[in-house]
Design a protein around this motif. Structure first.
Motif, PDB file in Angstrom:
ATOM      1  N   ILE A  48     -75.557 -45.052  18.965  1.00 57.33           N
ATOM      2  CA  ILE A  48     -74.409 -45.967  18.996  1.00 57.33           C
ATOM      3  C   ILE A  48     -73.423 -45.567  20.087  1.00 57.33           C
ATOM      4  N   GLU A  49     -73.222 -44.262  20.269  1.00 60.78           N
ATOM      5  CA  GLU A  49     -72.306 -43.792  21.314  1.00 60.78           C
ATOM      6  C   GLU A  49     -72.779 -44.240  22.697  1.00 60.78           C
ATOM      7  N   LEU A  50     -74.088 -44.241  22.912  1.00 59.22           N
ATOM      8  CA  LEU A  50     -74.631 -44.628  24.218  1.00 59.22           C
ATOM      9  C   LEU A  50     -74.687 -46.145  24.390  1.00 59.22           C
ATOM     10  N   ASN A  51     -74.934 -46.863  23.287  1.00 59.04           N
ATOM     11  CA  ASN A  51     -75.045 -48.321  23.367  1.00 59.04           C
ATOM     12  C   ASN A  51     -74.441 -48.956  22.115  1.00 59.04           C
ATOM     13  N   PRO A  52     -73.108 -49.091  22.092  1.00 58.07           N
ATOM     14  CA  PRO A  52     -72.431 -49.586  20.884  1.00 58.07           C
ATOM     15  C   PRO A  52     -72.550 -51.087  20.658  1.00 58.07           C
ATOM     16  N   SER A  53     -73.280 -51.785  21.518  1.00 58.82           N
ATOM     17  CA  SER A  53     -73.413 -53.236  21.352  1.00 58.82           C
ATOM     18  C   SER A  53     -74.741 -53.617  20.710  1.00 58.82           C
ATOM     19  N   ASN A  54     -75.491 -52.645  20.194  1.00 58.19           N
ATOM     20  CA  ASN A  54     -76.778 -52.913  19.565  1.00 58.19           C
ATOM     21  C   ASN A  54     -76.611 -52.939  18.043  1.00 58.19           C
ATOM     22  N   ALA A  55     -76.805 -54.116  17.458  1.00 59.61           N
ATOM     23  CA  ALA A  55     -76.588 -54.287  16.023  1.00 59.61           C
ATOM     24  C   ALA A  55     -77.592 -53.495  15.190  1.00 59.61           C
ATOM     25  N   VAL A  56     -78.797 -53.296  15.711  1.00 59.25           N
ATOM     26  CA  VAL A  56     -79.846 -52.588  14.966  1.00 59.25           C
ATOM     27  C   VAL A  56     -79.424 -51.166  14.641  1.00 59.25           C
ATOM     28  N   TYR A  57     -78.755 -50.512  15.576  1.00 60.72           N
ATOM     29  CA  TYR A  57     -78.360 -49.120  15.355  1.00 60.72           C
ATOM     30  C   TYR A  57     -77.391 -49.010  14.170  1.00 60.72           C
ATOM     31  N   PHE A  58     -76.439 -49.927  14.118  1.00 56.63           N
ATOM     32  CA  PHE A  58     -75.490 -49.914  13.003  1.00 56.63           C
ATOM     33  C   PHE A  58     -76.186 -50.235  11.682  1.00 56.63           C
ATOM     34  N   CYS A  59     -77.104 -51.208  11.725  1.00 58.43           N
ATOM     35  CA  CYS A  59     -77.809 -51.606  10.510  1.00 58.43           C
ATOM     36  C   CYS A  59     -78.706 -50.483   9.996  1.00 58.43           C
ATOM     37  N   ASN A  60     -79.367 -49.785  10.907  1.00 60.87           N
ATOM     38  CA  ASN A  60     -80.209 -48.656  10.508  1.00 60.87           C
ATOM     39  C   ASN A  60     -79.371 -47.525   9.925  1.00 60.87           C
ATOM     40  N   ARG A  61     -78.218 -47.268  10.551  1.00 61.43           N
ATOM     41  CA  ARG A  61     -77.363 -46.201  10.009  1.00 61.43           C
ATOM     42  C   ARG A  61     -76.820 -46.585   8.638  1.00 61.43           C
ATOM     43  N   ALA A  62     -76.600 -47.884   8.421  1.00 58.30           N
ATOM     44  CA  ALA A  62     -76.155 -48.348   7.103  1.00 58.30           C
ATOM     45  C   ALA A  62     -77.187 -48.002   6.033  1.00 58.30           C
ATOM     46  N   ALA A  63     -78.477 -48.166   6.371  1.00 59.93           N
ATOM     47  CA  ALA A  63     -79.533 -47.825   5.419  1.00 59.93           C
ATOM     48  C   ALA A  63     -79.518 -46.326   5.115  1.00 59.93           C
ATOM     49  N   ALA A  64     -79.296 -45.511   6.143  1.00 55.75           N
ATOM     50  CA  ALA A  64     -79.241 -44.057   5.941  1.00 55.75           C
ATOM     51  C   ALA A  64     -78.032 -43.677   5.089  1.00 55.75           C
ATOM     52  N   TYR A  65     -76.897 -44.309   5.353  1.00 54.33           N
ATOM     53  CA  TYR A  65     -75.700 -44.060   4.540  1.00 54.33           C
ATOM     54  C   TYR A  65     -75.956 -44.403   3.071  1.00 54.33           C
ATOM     55  N   SER A  66     -76.630 -45.529   2.831  1.00 51.23           N
ATOM     56  CA  SER A  66     -76.915 -45.937   1.455  1.00 51.23           C
ATOM     57  C   SER A  66     -77.785 -44.906   0.757  1.00 51.23           C
ATOM     58  N   LYS A  67     -78.755 -44.350   1.481  1.00 50.65           N
ATOM     59  CA  LYS A  67     -79.621 -43.327   0.901  1.00 50.65           C
ATOM     60  C   LYS A  67     -78.831 -42.079   0.515  1.00 50.65           C
ATOM     61  N   LEU A  68     -77.741 -41.826   1.241  1.00 55.70           N
ATOM     62  CA  LEU A  68     -76.897 -40.666   0.950  1.00 55.70           C
ATOM     63  C   LEU A  68     -75.827 -40.982  -0.097  1.00 55.70           C
ATOM     64  N   GLY A  69     -75.788 -42.234  -0.555  1.00 52.79           N
ATOM     65  CA  GLY A  69     -74.771 -42.635  -1.531  1.00 52.79           C
ATOM     66  C   GLY A  69     -73.442 -42.989  -0.910  1.00 52.79           C
ATOM     67  N   ASN A  70     -73.379 -43.052   0.421  1.00 56.48           N
ATOM     68  CA  ASN A  70     -72.146 -43.420   1.116  1.00 56.48           C
ATOM     69  C   ASN A  70     -72.147 -44.937   1.325  1.00 56.48           C
ATOM     70  N   TYR A  71     -71.914 -45.674   0.249  1.00 57.04           N
ATOM     71  CA  TYR A  71     -72.008 -47.136   0.318  1.00 57.04           C
ATOM     72  C   TYR A  71     -70.852 -47.747   1.097  1.00 57.04           C
ATOM     73  N   ALA A  72     -69.693 -47.100   1.076  1.00 53.67           N
ATOM     74  CA  ALA A  72     -68.563 -47.600   1.869  1.00 53.67           C
ATOM     75  C   ALA A  72     -68.902 -47.523   3.357  1.00 53.67           C
ATOM     76  N   GLY A  73     -69.531 -46.421   3.769  1.00 57.66           N
ATOM     77  CA  GLY A  73     -69.966 -46.291   5.159  1.00 57.66           C
ATOM     78  C   GLY A  73     -71.009 -47.334   5.508  1.00 57.66           C
ATOM     79  N   ALA A  74     -71.900 -47.621   4.572  1.00 59.28           N
ATOM     80  CA  ALA A  74     -72.929 -48.646   4.793  1.00 59.28           C
ATOM     81  C   ALA A  74     -72.288 -50.013   4.979  1.00 59.28           C
ATOM     82  N   VAL A  75     -71.275 -50.312   4.178  1.00 56.00           N
ATOM     83  CA  VAL A  75     -70.575 -51.599   4.302  1.00 56.00           C
ATOM     84  C   VAL A  75     -69.928 -51.723   5.678  1.00 56.00           C
TER      85      VAL A  75
END
Length: 266
Positions: free
Chosen positions: A71-98
């Protein structure tokens, strides 16, 4: 007034106009999206792939780190944010996923997976009414997705449920369980077991004595014996009334949103 050395070459309105103009120019410069170089785009993709590999290996914290670097290198790619949301959810960080799903949707308003993952995170936060809205949008964009259909039904069901004083998490039917003759019969047998009664009596008396004397609380052996008795009770339930156990398992499964399709990272 007499000290000419303090005189200024501009009037106050002129100074204000000059400063305001510089601030406006600065804000415009900062708001303009930075186009990443080809090297940055390629490296971001490599980092994303590394993050996907970490997700498969269930190293979710590492996955968050790799997606963040992408994301730091290419913050305009929606996939990167969406993938990180899935990782956050796996960690129980649902606010971060949102938050990440919101960013992904802001970049690509037609990204169905971002809406689906947003619904999943909101459901995990017990915000079922909001989750329904996002699941419906995900289905609007991807009408054949069975996971979205299933999760939408679960969210709608939970949204309609009213909290019950005897209901547990997710609307679990505790009242129905307590009214089940088979369950109550086995529970009664457990409580009438002399070993269990002795353990419970010792723990209660130990708790009272603990207020007056240190070191008289229930021992670890007592707790272990009670846990063992509970396990025996569960095995007895499984053997004598397997239909009840399967009924409870089905009820729990039917009230749990699925993330099967969302796990496939892009």
């Amino acid at each position: 007034m007499e000290d000419q050395g303090l005189a200024v070459s501009q009037t106050l309105p002129e100074i204000f106009e000059a400063v305001a103009g510089k601030e406006l120019e600065h804000s415009r410069t900062n708001s303009e999206p930075i186009t990443p170089s080809e090297d940055d785009v390629a490296e971001a993709e490599r980092l994303k792939t590394e993050g996907n590999d970490q997700m498969k290996a269930e190293n979710f914290e590492a996955a968050v780190s790799f997606y963040g670097k992408a994301i730091e290198l290419n913050p305009s790619n929606a996939v990167y944010f969406c993938n990180r949301a899935a990782a956050y959810s796996k960690l129980g960080n649902y606010a971060g996923a949102v938050r990440d799903c919101e960013r992904a949707i802001g970049i690509d308003p037609n990204y169905s997976k971002a809406y689906g993952r947003m619904g999943l995170a909101l459901s995990s936060l017990n915000k079922h009414t909001e989750a329904v809205v996002y699941y419906k949008k995900a289905l609007e964009l991807d009408p054949d997705n069975e996971t979205y259909k299933s999760n939408l039904k679960i969210a709608e069901q939970k949204m309609k449920e009213t909290p019950s004083p005897t209901g547990g998490p997710g609307g679990f039917d505790l009242a129905g369980l307590l009214n089940n003759p088979g369950f109550m019969s086995m529970a009664s047998n457990l409580m009438n077991n002399p070993q269990v009664q002795q353990l419970m009596s010792g723990m209660i008396s130990g708790g009272h004595n603990a207020m007056g004397a240190a070191g008289s609380s229930p021992s670890t052996n007592d707790l272990a014996s009670l846990i063992q008795a509970g396990q025996q009770f569960a095995q007895q339930m499984q053997q004598q009334n397997p239909e009840l156990i399967e009924q409870l398992r089905s009820q729990i499964r039917s009230r749990t949103p699925s993330a099967s399709n969302e796990e496939q990272q892009e």
